[in-house]
Design a protein around this motif. Structure first.
Motif, PDB file in Angstrom:
ATOM      1  N   LEU A   1     -69.273  27.597  14.896  1.00 14.35           N
ATOM      2  CA  LEU A   1     -69.123  28.165  16.232  1.00 14.35           C
ATOM      3  C   LEU A   1     -70.482  28.706  16.673  1.00 14.35           C
ATOM      4  O   LEU A   1     -71.265  29.159  15.851  1.00 14.35           O
ATOM      5  N   PRO A   2     -70.778  28.664  17.976  1.00 14.38           N
ATOM      6  CA  PRO A   2     -72.037  29.261  18.433  1.00 14.38           C
ATOM      7  C   PRO A   2     -72.035  30.759  18.154  1.00 14.38           C
ATOM      8  O   PRO A   2     -71.040  31.431  18.399  1.00 14.38           O
ATOM      9  N   THR A   3     -73.120  31.262  17.609  1.00 15.79           N
ATOM     10  CA  THR A   3     -73.225  32.703  17.358  1.00 15.79           C
ATOM     11  C   THR A   3     -74.615  33.188  17.731  1.00 15.79           C
ATOM     12  O   THR A   3     -75.552  32.410  17.864  1.00 15.79           O
ATOM     13  N   ILE A   4     -74.722  34.473  17.916  1.00 23.26           N
ATOM     14  CA  ILE A   4     -76.017  35.123  18.085  1.00 23.26           C
ATOM     15  C   ILE A   4     -76.093  36.158  16.976  1.00 23.26           C
ATOM     16  O   ILE A   4     -75.101  36.835  16.679  1.00 23.26           O
ATOM     17  N   GLU A   5     -77.243  36.249  16.341  1.00 24.22           N
ATOM     18  CA  GLU A   5     -77.365  37.112  15.172  1.00 24.22           C
ATOM     19  C   GLU A   5     -78.517  38.098  15.308  1.00 24.22           C
ATOM     20  O   GLU A   5     -79.514  37.813  15.971  1.00 24.22           O
ATOM     21  N   ILE A   6     -78.354  39.244  14.669  1.00 25.47           N
ATOM     22  CA  ILE A   6     -79.452  40.208  14.585  1.00 25.47           C
ATOM     23  C   ILE A   6     -79.813  40.391  13.112  1.00 25.47           C
ATOM     24  O   ILE A   6     -78.942  40.661  12.282  1.00 25.47           O
ATOM     25  N   TYR A   7     -81.066  40.193  12.816  1.00 24.47           N
ATOM     26  CA  TYR A   7     -81.613  40.399  11.477  1.00 24.47           C
ATOM     27  C   TYR A   7     -82.521  41.627  11.519  1.00 24.47           C
ATOM     28  O   TYR A   7     -83.016  42.011  12.567  1.00 24.47           O
ATOM     29  N   TYR A   8     -82.771  42.202  10.338  1.00 19.20           N
ATOM     30  CA  TYR A   8     -83.798  43.254  10.289  1.00 19.20           C
ATOM     31  C   TYR A   8     -84.730  42.997   9.114  1.00 19.20           C
ATOM     32  O   TYR A   8     -84.393  42.271   8.171  1.00 19.20           O
ATOM     33  N   LYS A   9     -85.920  43.605   9.157  1.00 17.93           N
ATOM     34  CA  LYS A   9     -86.895  43.484   8.070  1.00 17.93           C
ATOM     35  C   LYS A   9     -87.694  44.774   7.993  1.00 17.93           C
ATOM     36  O   LYS A   9     -88.333  45.174   8.981  1.00 17.93           O
ATOM     37  N   LYS A  10     -87.609  45.440   6.862  1.00 18.22           N
ATOM     38  CA  LYS A  10     -88.435  46.635   6.648  1.00 18.22           C
ATOM     39  C   LYS A  10     -89.849  46.172   6.325  1.00 18.22           C
ATOM     40  O   LYS A  10     -90.048  45.303   5.473  1.00 18.22           O
ATOM     41  N   MET A  11     -90.832  46.763   6.982  1.00 15.80           N
ATOM     42  CA  MET A  11     -92.217  46.341   6.809  1.00 15.80           C
ATOM     43  C   MET A  11     -92.997  47.427   6.062  1.00 15.80           C
ATOM     44  O   MET A  11     -92.721  48.615   6.200  1.00 15.80           O
ATOM     45  N   LYS A  12     -93.995  46.993   5.291  1.00 17.06           N
ATOM     46  CA  LYS A  12     -94.813  47.979   4.568  1.00 17.06           C
ATOM     47  C   LYS A  12     -95.679  48.767   5.542  1.00 17.06           C
ATOM     48  O   LYS A  12     -95.792  49.973   5.478  1.00 17.06           O
ATOM     49  N   ASN A  13     -96.309  48.030   6.451  1.00 17.95           N
ATOM     50  CA  ASN A  13     -97.173  48.703   7.435  1.00 17.95           C
ATOM     51  C   ASN A  13     -96.513  48.660   8.813  1.00 17.95           C
ATOM     52  O   ASN A  13     -95.950  47.647   9.204  1.00 17.95           O
ATOM     53  N   GLY A  14     -96.636  49.761   9.518  1.00 15.72           N
ATOM     54  CA  GLY A  14     -96.211  49.778  10.920  1.00 15.72           C
ATOM     55  C   GLY A  14     -94.717  49.705  11.120  1.00 15.72           C
ATOM     56  O   GLY A  14     -93.920  50.075  10.259  1.00 15.72           O
ATOM     57  N   ASN A  15     -94.343  49.148  12.260  1.00 12.01           N
ATOM     58  CA  ASN A  15     -92.945  49.158  12.688  1.00 12.01           C
ATOM     59  C   ASN A  15     -92.077  48.187  11.884  1.00 12.01           C
ATOM     60  O   ASN A  15     -92.515  47.088  11.559  1.00 12.01           O
TER      61      ASN A  15
ATOM     62  N   LYS B   1    -100.681  41.862  15.973  1.00  8.82           N
ATOM     63  CA  LYS B   1    -100.315  43.168  16.517  1.00  8.82           C
ATOM     64  C   LYS B   1     -99.257  43.880  15.658  1.00  8.82           C
ATOM     65  O   LYS B   1     -99.219  45.094  15.605  1.00  8.82           O
ATOM     66  N   LEU B   2     -98.379  43.119  15.026  1.00  8.29           N
ATOM     67  CA  LEU B   2     -97.311  43.743  14.233  1.00  8.29           C
ATOM     68  C   LEU B   2     -97.561  43.615  12.735  1.00  8.29           C
ATOM     69  O   LEU B   2     -96.690  43.943  11.932  1.00  8.29           O
ATOM     70  N   GLU B   3     -98.747  43.105  12.360  1.00  7.89           N
ATOM     71  CA  GLU B   3     -99.120  42.954  10.942  1.00  7.89           C
ATOM     72  C   GLU B   3     -98.031  42.249  10.145  1.00  7.89           C
ATOM     73  O   GLU B   3     -97.564  42.748   9.130  1.00  7.89           O
ATOM     74  N   LEU B   4     -97.643  41.087  10.616  1.00  3.17           N
ATOM     75  CA  LEU B   4     -96.547  40.366   9.961  1.00  3.17           C
ATOM     76  C   LEU B   4     -96.980  39.711   8.659  1.00  3.17           C
ATOM     77  O   LEU B   4     -96.158  39.427   7.798  1.00  3.17           O
ATOM     78  N   ASN B   5     -98.299  39.443   8.548  1.00  8.56           N
ATOM     79  CA  ASN B   5     -98.805  38.786   7.339  1.00  8.56           C
ATOM     80  C   ASN B   5     -98.206  37.409   7.095  1.00  8.56           C
ATOM     81  O   ASN B   5     -97.986  37.002   5.949  1.00  8.56           O
ATOM     82  N   ILE B   6     -97.916  36.708   8.157  1.00 11.49           N
ATOM     83  CA  ILE B   6     -97.431  35.337   8.015  1.00 11.49           C
ATOM     84  C   ILE B   6     -98.637  34.412   7.939  1.00 11.49           C
ATOM     85  O   ILE B   6     -99.588  34.557   8.708  1.00 11.49           O
ATOM     86  N   LYS B   7     -98.637  33.463   6.992  1.00 13.39           N
ATOM     87  CA  LYS B   7     -99.768  32.532   6.839  1.00 13.39           C
ATOM     88  C   LYS B   7     -99.679  31.441   7.900  1.00 13.39           C
ATOM     89  O   LYS B   7     -98.872  30.529   7.804  1.00 13.39           O
ATOM     90  N   LEU B   8    -100.554  31.550   8.893  1.00 10.05           N
ATOM     91  CA  LEU B   8    -100.465  30.627  10.025  1.00 10.05           C
ATOM     92  C   LEU B   8    -101.004  29.248   9.686  1.00 10.05           C
ATOM     93  O   LEU B   8    -100.625  28.264  10.314  1.00 10.05           O
TER      94      LEU B   8
END
Lengths: 265, 265, 265, 265
Positions: A68-82, A212-219
C-alpha cells in the motif's frame, strides 16, 4: 478514518532535530535525496502514515509483493550538530484539504519531537537537461536563508524564477511560519520531462546538506553509482508510465529487473 | 447514506471460502471471468451493495428496463475444497476514499463469513492483441504465490512489468495484508484499447482457477462460445462508447440485439 | 478547520461602506483595480482569510520568502460619501461548495460592518486585445444599475453578451440579493489569452469607480505607469505559467526581477 | 447547508400527480419540453431548490439582472386525468453524491404530494441532425412502458441503442423503483453537437405527452414558432459557449437580443 499512524519503537529524544522532506515531485529530486540519506545513514523508522486520501492503488515491490502507498518518518541521531528527521514516501496526499491536513500533522510531529527546523526539497523543471544544475532556495525567514547560504553554492534570488511551490514542499514552509518554525526549501534545476529522474539535481542538494548538516556521506561513491544508474534509467524511463517512476527510484539502490511495463486497471 | 447493503436469504456457513473479485477494469478481464463463474456454477446471490459514490447513472438491461449500478456478492458451496465468494458488479467506486472504504467493507464480509483467501483479477494492457496472453501474479505473501503457482502457467516475476495496481483489485490485496488474510492477484495480458474485451485473457485465468480451485467448469464449451462472441464483439465495439462496455459484457452470455449506440444525458 | 480568519486592529465604524471585490479572474481585471486602490488610498488591513480549500501551494514574494495564499479585506474611511471595504487576494476558493461558503462569509462581514452595497469586478474575455475596452454592468436590482450608470460610460445591455458569471464575482451578486443587499458587477472587456493582464480594462473600471465613489485617485499617473508596465508584461507573460500571473501582478507596482520561470512540484 | 428549499403558497391537493422532469441535458430536449409546458399551461410554482453543490455561477437574465442557479417544481391541476408536477431548472447537481441526494429529495416530494408516476425526459445524441427524430422509452417496469406505448409512436427496443442514462433523468427511474413508484423515460433522438438545441426531438416528445396526458396544448402553433426559432438558434449557437445554452433556451420563448457572447471569470 482519515489518518492512520503506526509508531515503530519508542519515541526518541532528539537534539534540535531538522526535518528533511523528500516526497515525490518534479524529477523526484527530493525523494532521491531523502531515500539516499535514509539508506546511507541507516536511519531508524519511527512512523508509518497511511490515509484513504492517498492514491487508491498498490505498488509491486522487488519481491513481487504488493505494498500500500505509505509515507514514513525516519530519525537519525548525529554525533555533531542537529539530529535528523527524514520524511519519505511513495505518494503525496491527492487533494488540497488532505495536503494541508497532512502538512499540519507533520508539523505537529516536529513540535512533539522538539524539532528546530524544516528543510523541504524539490525540483525546478527546465525545458532541457541542465549540465550543472543550480540549487535555489526560499524560506519563511531571511535568517534561515542567510544561515544555509553561507559557504555553499545556493542561489537565493528565486523571485521570478519559480511560480508557486505546490504540495507538501510548499505548504510545510508556509504553515511552519504560522508556528514560528524556521523552514527553508532547496530546489534544484532538473529536466521537466515526466520520465526524467533528477539525480544530477539531487546530487547538488546532497552536497549542500552534507556540508551544512555534517552528514559525512561519501559523495564520490554516490557520484559514481548515480552516473551508472542514470544512463540506464534514461534508456528505461522511455518505457515507464508516469506512476511507475516510483518503481524506478527504488531500483536506484537495488537491482534492475523486469522486461516490460504496463498499467493495470 | 454512504453504503446500502441488501441481504438475500440466510447467511451461509462456508468452508474456508475464497473470495474472487471481478469488477470492471482494463479489458474487463476480471468481470468476464467472475460473471462466467457465477453463471456456470449457478452461484447464489447473498448481498447487493449500492452507494451514492457510484456513478450517477442507470443502465438499460436486456428487458429494456433500467437498473441502478450495483455490486453483488454471490456464494457457492463446493463439493471439493474451498467454498467460493464471488464479487461482481457494474462499476467500481469513483473516488479514492470510497474505493478504500468499499474494499474494507468487502474484507469485513470476508472475515464475517470466515473466508480464508482473497483472489483479485485484472488485465495488463498491452499495445496490441496478445496471441496467447500470459497470466502474471502478485500478492501479499510469498506463501500464497507459491501455493497458486504450483502446477499452472503463472508468472510471478511481475516486478517491473506493471505499474501500480489501481482500484479494488489492488486495494483488496494491500488491505487484506493488514488483516493477515492471504491475497493474490491474477493479471492476464490483454489489449489496452478501451473497446477491447479481454476474453482471451479471461480464458487463461479461468484455466488456472478451474484447476487450482477445482471448479469443474467445462472450458471447451467456453472456448468455442467465447471465440464466436469475440469476433462479433470486436466488430461491434467500434461503435460502443466506453460506458457501454458493460452492456457488451452482458451480451456475452445473452442475445445480441439493438442497432445503434449513443450516449444519453 | 474550514476557515481561519485573523483580525488586524479594532473593527472600524464605517459609514455605509461599499465592498469592492477584486479577486483573480479573467485578465485579472478586478485584481488589478482593487490592488491599485488599496495602494493608492493606503487602505487598512482588517481581515486575513485562509482556508484548506485554497490551492495547496505557496508563492515566493519579492523578498524571496514564501507566502501562503490568502484573501484579505481592507477598509478605507472616506471624506466624502461611502467608506470602502476592499476584498483582495491571491486566489479564489477552488470548489463549488467552498466558493458559496466563502461568499456567504464575505456577506456576513459586510452586514456586520453595516455595509450598504457590493461591487464586484471582472473581465469579459474577447478573442483579441480591445483598443478601447467597454465596461458592462449587471446586478441584482434595476435600482443599483440605474444609480451607477448615471453620468458614466457603462453599458447595461449585457444580456446575451456574456454567459454565466463564474466564481465569487458572480455569487456575491446572487447571494447578496437573498439578503436584500444591492450589488452590481462591472465587467471590462479584455483579451481572453491566459497570459494577458487586463490593465486597459482595469483602467476603464477605475475611471468609473473614481467618479462614482469620489476616490480622488490620479488617473494620469496610473495611465502612464500602466502603459509602461503593460508593454513589458506582454513580452514577459509569454514565458509565465498560468499560476505565475499572481507574481506578474505584484510586479505591476514593484520592481521587475528574475530571469526564467518554471513550475515547481 | 446542503439543500435550501423555498415553498410558494400552500401545498396543493393533487390527483394522482405525474412528475415530469426536464432539466438541462443533451440537446436540452427535456428542458425545452418542460419549460414549454409550464408556460402553456400556466403552471404554478411550488418549490424553489438551491444548493451549494450547484455550479458556482450566476446567469444574466433578459432584464440584465443576475440569477442564482435554481431548480423549480411547478404544479398544474388538470380537468381530465392526472394532475402534473413539473421539474424544471437551470442546472443539474454537479457531483455523483449530490445527484443521488437531489433525486431522492425529488422522490420524497412526489410521495408527499401523493404522486403516482414519474416521467423523465432526455435526448439521444446522434452524429447528425435527425430529420424525423424517433422517441425511445425505458422505465422501471414493463407495465408503465406498456401503458405509455399504447397508441403513440414510442420505441421500447432501446437495449443496445443507448449507453447508461446519466444524471437526474436516469437516477429518478432507478431510485423510484426502490420506492415502487412507476417511472418511465422518453428519450428523443437529437444532434449531439454541444451547441445544438433539440427542438425537433422536444416536439416529438410533446406530441406523445399531449396525447397520453391530455395536455390540450396546441402543437400547430408550437410547430410554427419552433421552426422560426430553430433557424435563428442554429445560426447563433455557433457563437455560444456551452454554458450559454441556458440563455439560448430562455430566448426560445422570449425576444432575441445581444450581439456577442463571451465567458466571464
Amino acid at each position: 478514518m482519515t489518518w492512520k499512524i503506526k509508531q515503530f519503537g519508542k519515541k526518541p529524544k532528539l537534539n534540535k532535530a531538522v526535518l528533511i522532506e523528500g516526497l515525490p515531485g518534479i524529477g523526484n529530486v527530493g525523494k532521491v535525496v531523502v531515500d539516499f540519506i535514509i539508506d546511507e545513514l541507516k536511519a531508524v523508522k519511527l512512523y508509518e502514515m497511511f490515509s484513504y486520501t492517498f492514491p487508491h492503488s498498490v505498488f509491486v515491490n522487488e519481491n513481487n509483493l504488493v505494498e500500500l502507498p505509505t509515507i514514513e518518518i525516519y530519525y537519525k541521531k548525529m554525533k555533531n550538530g542537529n539530529d535528523l528527521l527524514l520524511l519519505a514516501g511513495d505518494v503525496q496526499p491527492i487533494d488540497e484539504v488532505s495536503c494541508y491536513e497532512f502538512s499540519e500533522k507533520i508539523l505537529d510531529m516536529v513540535e512533539e519531537l522538539k524539532g528546530s527546523e524544516v528543510i523541504t526539497l524539490g525540483g525546478i523543471g527546465l525545458q532541457g537537461i541542465p549540465k550543472k544544475p543550480k540549487v535555489f532556495c526560499t524560506g519563511n525567514s531571511k535568517k534561515i536563508i542567510a544561515k544555509y547560504k553561507k559557504g555553499v553554492a545556493l542561489n537565493e534570488n528565486i523571485y521570478g524564477v519559480v511560480g508557486p511551490i505546490v504540495g507538501v514542499s510548499g505548504l510545510l514552509l508556509g504553515l511552519a511560519e504560522q508556528r514560528k518554525i524556521p523552514a527553508i526549501a532547496f530546489l534544484a534545476e532538473t529536466y521537466s520531462h515526466p520520465m526524467y529522474l533528477g539525480v544530477k539535481g539531487a546530487r547538488e542538494i546532497l552536497k549542500i546538506l552534507n556540508k551544512k548538516l555534517e552528514l559525512n556521506i561519501k559523495l564520490k561513491d554516490l557520484d559514481k553509482e548515480i552516473k551508472e544508474l542514470e544512463t540506464e534509467m534514461m534508456r528505461r524511463t522511455e518505457e515507464l508510465s508516469d506512476v511507475s517512476k516510483k518503481t524506478a527510484i527504488k531500483k536506484l539502490k537495488g537491482r534492475i529487473g523486469g522486461e516490460e511495463t504496463s498499467y493495470i486497471g
